[in-house]
Design a protein around this motif. Structure first.
Motif, PDB file in Angstrom:
ATOM      1  N   MET A  70     -16.660  -0.276 -29.156  1.00 21.12           N
ATOM      2  CA  MET A  70     -17.406   0.035 -27.923  1.00 21.12           C
ATOM      3  C   MET A  70     -16.416   0.654 -26.933  1.00 21.12           C
ATOM      4  O   MET A  70     -15.751  -0.052 -26.185  1.00 21.12           O
ATOM      5  CB  MET A  70     -17.979  -1.255 -27.328  1.00 21.12           C
ATOM      6  CG  MET A  70     -18.742  -2.120 -28.319  1.00 21.12           C
ATOM      7  SD  MET A  70     -19.457  -3.587 -27.538  1.00 21.12           S
ATOM      8  CE  MET A  70     -18.020  -4.562 -27.142  1.00 21.12           C
ATOM      9  N   ASP A  71     -16.327   1.982 -26.923  1.00 20.80           N
ATOM     10  CA  ASP A  71     -15.289   2.619 -26.100  1.00 20.80           C
ATOM     11  C   ASP A  71     -15.926   3.532 -25.057  1.00 20.80           C
ATOM     12  O   ASP A  71     -17.010   4.084 -25.274  1.00 20.80           O
ATOM     13  CB  ASP A  71     -14.336   3.404 -27.019  1.00 20.80           C
ATOM     14  CG  ASP A  71     -13.020   3.722 -26.345  1.00 20.80           C
ATOM     15  OD1 ASP A  71     -12.732   3.146 -25.270  1.00 20.80           O
ATOM     16  OD2 ASP A  71     -12.273   4.554 -26.885  1.00 20.80           O
ATOM     17  N   GLY A  72     -15.210   3.696 -23.943  1.00 27.74           N
ATOM     18  CA  GLY A  72     -15.634   4.649 -22.921  1.00 27.74           C
ATOM     19  C   GLY A  72     -16.203   4.026 -21.656  1.00 27.74           C
ATOM     20  O   GLY A  72     -16.711   4.737 -20.787  1.00 27.74           O
ATOM     21  N   ASN A  73     -16.093   2.719 -21.529  1.00 26.28           N
ATOM     22  CA  ASN A  73     -16.621   2.055 -20.329  1.00 26.28           C
ATOM     23  C   ASN A  73     -15.913   2.534 -19.060  1.00 26.28           C
ATOM     24  O   ASN A  73     -16.553   2.774 -18.034  1.00 26.28           O
ATOM     25  CB  ASN A  73     -16.416   0.533 -20.420  1.00 26.28           C
ATOM     26  CG  ASN A  73     -17.202  -0.088 -21.545  1.00 26.28           C
ATOM     27  OD1 ASN A  73     -18.045   0.559 -22.144  1.00 26.28           O
ATOM     28  ND2 ASN A  73     -16.916  -1.350 -21.830  1.00 26.28           N
ATOM     29  N   GLY A  74     -14.589   2.668 -19.155  1.00 28.75           N
ATOM     30  CA  GLY A  74     -13.809   3.075 -17.980  1.00 28.75           C
ATOM     31  C   GLY A  74     -14.196   4.474 -17.542  1.00 28.75           C
ATOM     32  O   GLY A  74     -14.447   4.728 -16.356  1.00 28.75           O
ATOM     33  N   ARG A  75     -14.283   5.391 -18.508  1.00 26.25           N
ATOM     34  CA  ARG A  75     -14.643   6.777 -18.166  1.00 26.25           C
ATOM     35  C   ARG A  75     -16.051   6.863 -17.605  1.00 26.25           C
ATOM     36  O   ARG A  75     -16.326   7.616 -16.684  1.00 26.25           O
ATOM     37  CB  ARG A  75     -14.503   7.675 -19.411  1.00 26.25           C
ATOM     38  CG  ARG A  75     -13.086   8.142 -19.649  1.00 26.25           C
ATOM     39  CD  ARG A  75     -12.892   8.678 -21.033  1.00 26.25           C
ATOM     40  NE  ARG A  75     -12.756   7.589 -22.000  1.00 26.25           N
ATOM     41  CZ  ARG A  75     -12.698   7.768 -23.310  1.00 26.25           C
ATOM     42  NH1 ARG A  75     -12.803   8.981 -23.814  1.00 26.25           N
ATOM     43  NH2 ARG A  75     -12.558   6.732 -24.115  1.00 26.25           N
ATOM     44  N   ARG A 134     -13.686   0.534 -12.851  1.00 30.02           N
ATOM     45  CA  ARG A 134     -13.799   0.443 -14.310  1.00 30.02           C
ATOM     46  C   ARG A 134     -14.630  -0.760 -14.753  1.00 30.02           C
ATOM     47  O   ARG A 134     -15.385  -0.688 -15.718  1.00 30.02           O
ATOM     48  CB  ARG A 134     -12.400   0.374 -14.943  1.00 30.02           C
ATOM     49  CG  ARG A 134     -11.612   1.663 -14.811  1.00 30.02           C
ATOM     50  CD  ARG A 134     -10.200   1.490 -15.379  1.00 30.02           C
ATOM     51  NE  ARG A 134     -10.229   1.036 -16.749  1.00 30.02           N
ATOM     52  CZ  ARG A 134     -10.325   1.827 -17.825  1.00 30.02           C
ATOM     53  NH1 ARG A 134     -10.376   3.134 -17.660  1.00 30.02           N
ATOM     54  NH2 ARG A 134     -10.345   1.331 -19.033  1.00 30.02           N
ATOM     55  N   HIS A 148     -17.655  -1.741 -17.726  1.00 34.45           N
ATOM     56  CA  HIS A 148     -17.708  -2.856 -18.681  1.00 34.45           C
ATOM     57  C   HIS A 148     -19.011  -3.638 -18.487  1.00 34.45           C
ATOM     58  O   HIS A 148     -19.666  -4.045 -19.442  1.00 34.45           O
ATOM     59  CB  HIS A 148     -16.508  -3.789 -18.481  1.00 34.45           C
ATOM     60  CG  HIS A 148     -15.179  -3.131 -18.725  1.00 34.45           C
ATOM     61  ND1 HIS A 148     -14.901  -2.395 -19.855  1.00 34.45           N
ATOM     62  CD2 HIS A 148     -14.033  -3.100 -17.981  1.00 34.45           C
ATOM     63  CE1 HIS A 148     -13.645  -1.939 -19.792  1.00 34.45           C
ATOM     64  NE2 HIS A 148     -13.113  -2.352 -18.664  1.00 34.45           N
ATOM     65  N   ALA A 150     -14.499  -6.003 -28.696  1.00 32.64           N
ATOM     66  CA  ALA A 150     -14.622  -6.158 -27.244  1.00 32.64           C
ATOM     67  C   ALA A 150     -13.273  -6.157 -26.541  1.00 32.64           C
ATOM     68  O   ALA A 150     -13.174  -5.731 -25.384  1.00 32.64           O
ATOM     69  CB  ALA A 150     -15.349  -7.462 -26.921  1.00 32.64           C
ATOM     70  N   ASN A 153      -5.023  -4.461 -25.787  1.00 33.86           N
ATOM     71  CA  ASN A 153      -5.623  -4.414 -24.443  1.00 33.86           C
ATOM     72  C   ASN A 153      -4.954  -5.395 -23.470  1.00 33.86           C
ATOM     73  O   ASN A 153      -5.139  -5.291 -22.259  1.00 33.86           O
ATOM     74  CB  ASN A 153      -7.134  -4.688 -24.493  1.00 33.86           C
ATOM     75  CG  ASN A 153      -7.949  -3.574 -25.101  1.00 33.86           C
ATOM     76  OD1 ASN A 153      -8.990  -3.792 -25.715  1.00 33.86           O
ATOM     77  ND2 ASN A 153      -7.503  -2.328 -24.941  1.00 33.86           N
ATOM     78  N   ARG A 207      -3.090  -3.893 -20.522  1.00 24.47           N
ATOM     79  CA  ARG A 207      -3.764  -3.276 -19.355  1.00 24.47           C
ATOM     80  C   ARG A 207      -3.382  -4.030 -18.071  1.00 24.47           C
ATOM     81  O   ARG A 207      -2.868  -5.144 -18.138  1.00 24.47           O
ATOM     82  CB  ARG A 207      -5.276  -3.311 -19.562  1.00 24.47           C
ATOM     83  CG  ARG A 207      -5.698  -2.405 -20.694  1.00 24.47           C
ATOM     84  CD  ARG A 207      -7.190  -2.181 -20.724  1.00 24.47           C
ATOM     85  NE  ARG A 207      -7.533  -1.284 -21.805  1.00 24.47           N
ATOM     86  CZ  ARG A 207      -8.695  -0.678 -21.930  1.00 24.47           C
ATOM     87  NH1 ARG A 207      -9.652  -0.885 -21.033  1.00 24.47           N
ATOM     88  NH2 ARG A 207      -8.923   0.127 -22.949  1.00 24.47           N
ATOM     89  N   GLU A 240      -7.658  -5.779 -14.432  1.00 25.32           N
ATOM     90  CA  GLU A 240      -8.719  -5.407 -15.373  1.00 25.32           C
ATOM     91  C   GLU A 240      -8.903  -6.508 -16.434  1.00 25.32           C
ATOM     92  O   GLU A 240     -10.030  -6.850 -16.805  1.00 25.32           O
ATOM     93  CB  GLU A 240      -8.424  -4.059 -16.049  1.00 25.32           C
ATOM     94  CG  GLU A 240      -9.529  -3.690 -17.058  1.00 25.32           C
ATOM     95  CD  GLU A 240      -9.547  -2.230 -17.483  1.00 25.32           C
ATOM     96  OE1 GLU A 240      -8.833  -1.410 -16.894  1.00 25.32           O
ATOM     97  OE2 GLU A 240     -10.316  -1.915 -18.430  1.00 25.32           O
ATOM     98  N   LEU A 293     -12.284  -8.542 -17.141  1.00 27.23           N
ATOM     99  CA  LEU A 293     -12.914  -8.564 -18.474  1.00 27.23           C
ATOM    100  C   LEU A 293     -13.145  -9.994 -18.957  1.00 27.23           C
ATOM    101  O   LEU A 293     -14.203 -10.304 -19.526  1.00 27.23           O
ATOM    102  CB  LEU A 293     -12.031  -7.811 -19.477  1.00 27.23           C
ATOM    103  CG  LEU A 293     -12.185  -6.287 -19.488  1.00 27.23           C
ATOM    104  CD1 LEU A 293     -11.030  -5.639 -20.230  1.00 27.23           C
ATOM    105  CD2 LEU A 293     -13.525  -5.885 -20.109  1.00 27.23           C
TER     106      LEU A 293
HETATM  107  C1  IPE Z   1     -13.771  -0.014 -23.961  1.00 26.61           C
HETATM  108  O1  IPE Z   1     -13.778   0.814 -22.848  1.00 26.61           O
HETATM  109  C2  IPE Z   1     -13.717  -1.486 -23.606  1.00 26.61           C
HETATM  110  C3  IPE Z   1     -12.404  -2.099 -23.797  1.00 26.61           C
HETATM  111  C4  IPE Z   1     -11.390  -1.569 -24.434  1.00 26.61           C
HETATM  112  C5  IPE Z   1     -12.207  -3.414 -23.224  1.00 26.61           C
HETATM  113  P1  IPE Z   1     -12.437   1.302 -22.182  1.00 26.61           P
HETATM  114  O2  IPE Z   1     -12.045   0.351 -21.105  1.00 26.61           O
HETATM  115  O3  IPE Z   1     -11.401   1.553 -23.205  1.00 26.61           O
HETATM  116  O4  IPE Z   1     -12.903   2.663 -21.530  1.00 26.61           O
HETATM  117  P2  IPE Z   1     -12.115   4.045 -21.525  1.00 26.61           P
HETATM  118  O5  IPE Z   1     -11.749   4.364 -22.939  1.00 26.61           O
HETATM  119  O6  IPE Z   1     -10.907   3.845 -20.670  1.00 26.61           O
HETATM  120  O7  IPE Z   1     -13.068   5.019 -20.942  1.00 26.61           O
END
Ligand code: IPE
Ligand code: IPE
Ligand code: MG
Length: 261
Positions: A34-39, A48, A52, A78, A83, A86, A90, A94
């Motif tokens: 599940m990727d791309g939540n931050g973007r 960000r 999530h 997840a 991670n 980070r 964040e 999470l």
């Molecule tokens: C995925 O979304 C969720 C986790 C890794 C916790 P990201 O947080 O990696 O979102 P992007 O890739 O920076 O957009």
């Protein structure tokens, strides 16, 4: 079949898309990075964590779609071991979201008869998150419509290392002889045992990598990469991915429909 499929599915309703699926060709186990939540959040000028948070709605939709179609196992990535690198803010957000999800969603999982389990180095999670993980696992243990596995503090390489460590301990305890070690035995030491390997892996957000997810289990999984960001990945697109999956020819190294030489 190319993605998205070349025939025009745009006009079809969810109901029509479901009708196009062949039930005997559905994956039994779907895994998702599940990727791309931050973007997703950054594109909207949000923090960000809002991405999530929105991503949880996609998880809900995916669970309900799997239930509707009779897909028995869903495994989602997840939080990876990487991670932890980070920013603390964040990570804390999470973990808070994880606890909130588990404490509020438990009742619905039980009602839908979804069994929850977590895989990964769970001992690295904050105590309160570990508590909610254990509670949700315990309270859903008898649910038998579907297994929902969440990878937390997960690393595919660490999983293999942990499996080898446990195996060596059993050899030392004389429970196993070295010449008994083969693929099917090692598999039994993986976090995912006794789940079958995923038939389909979906990664959202356009990245085309595995990022240390289920390294052993993905050996023959069909991979599907979509540019859609996870919070936007909903039922309709899941159905389109399933239609694409059904066009794949899973050969497992064999030659199918071979004409004689
Ligand atoms: C995925 O979304 C969720 C986790 C890794 C916790 P990201 O947080 O990696 O979102 P992007 O890739 O920076 O957009
Ligand atoms: C993979 O996403 C991990 C999860 C979805 C939990 P990342 O965003 O952490 O992966 P990379 O850094 O792009 O490989
Ligand atoms: Mg990412």
């Amino acid at each position: 079949m190319p993605y998205p499929p070349s025939f025009n599915l745009d006009q079809l309703s969810e109901h029509d898309l479901i009708a196009k699926l062949e039930s005997e060709l559905l994956p039994k186990h779907v895994a998702v990075i599940m990727d791309g939540n931050g973007r997703w959040a950054e594109l909207r000028g949000l923090s960000r964590i809002e991405g999530h948070r929105e991503g949880i709605n996609s998880i809900r939709e995916m669970i309900s779609q799997c239930l509707e179609l009779g897909i028995q196992a869903l495994t989602v990535y997840a939080f990876s071991q990487e991670n932890w690198n980070r920013p603390t803010q964040e990570i804390n957000a999470l973990m808070g979201l994880l606890e909130h999800y588990l404490s509020t969603e438990r009742a619905s999982l039980i009602e839908q008869r979804v069994r929850f389990q977590a895989i990964g180095r769970l001992e690295s999670l904050p105590q309160s998150a570990q508590h909610w993980v254990r509670t949700t696992e315990r309270e859903t243990v008898d649910c038998n419509r579907m297994v929902f596995t969440v990878a937390l503090s997960y690393s595919g390489r660490a999983e293999i290392a942990d499996a080898i460590k446990d195996l060596v301990l059993d050899v030392r305890a004389d429970l196993i002889q070295p010449d008994q070690i083969d693929e099917s035995l090692l598999r039994q030491y993986l976090y995912t045992h006794p789940l079958s390997d995923p038939d389909l892996l979906i990664r959202t957000s356009g990245e085309k990598r595995i990022s240390n997810f289920l390294l052993w289990q993905l050996a023959y999984t069909e991979l599907c990469f979509t540019p859609t960001l996870w919070p936007d990945f909903r039922r309709r697109e899941f159905l389109l991915v399933l239609l694409e999956y059904q066009q794949r020819e899973r050969r497992f190294g064999k030659i199918l429909n071979a004409v004689s030489l």
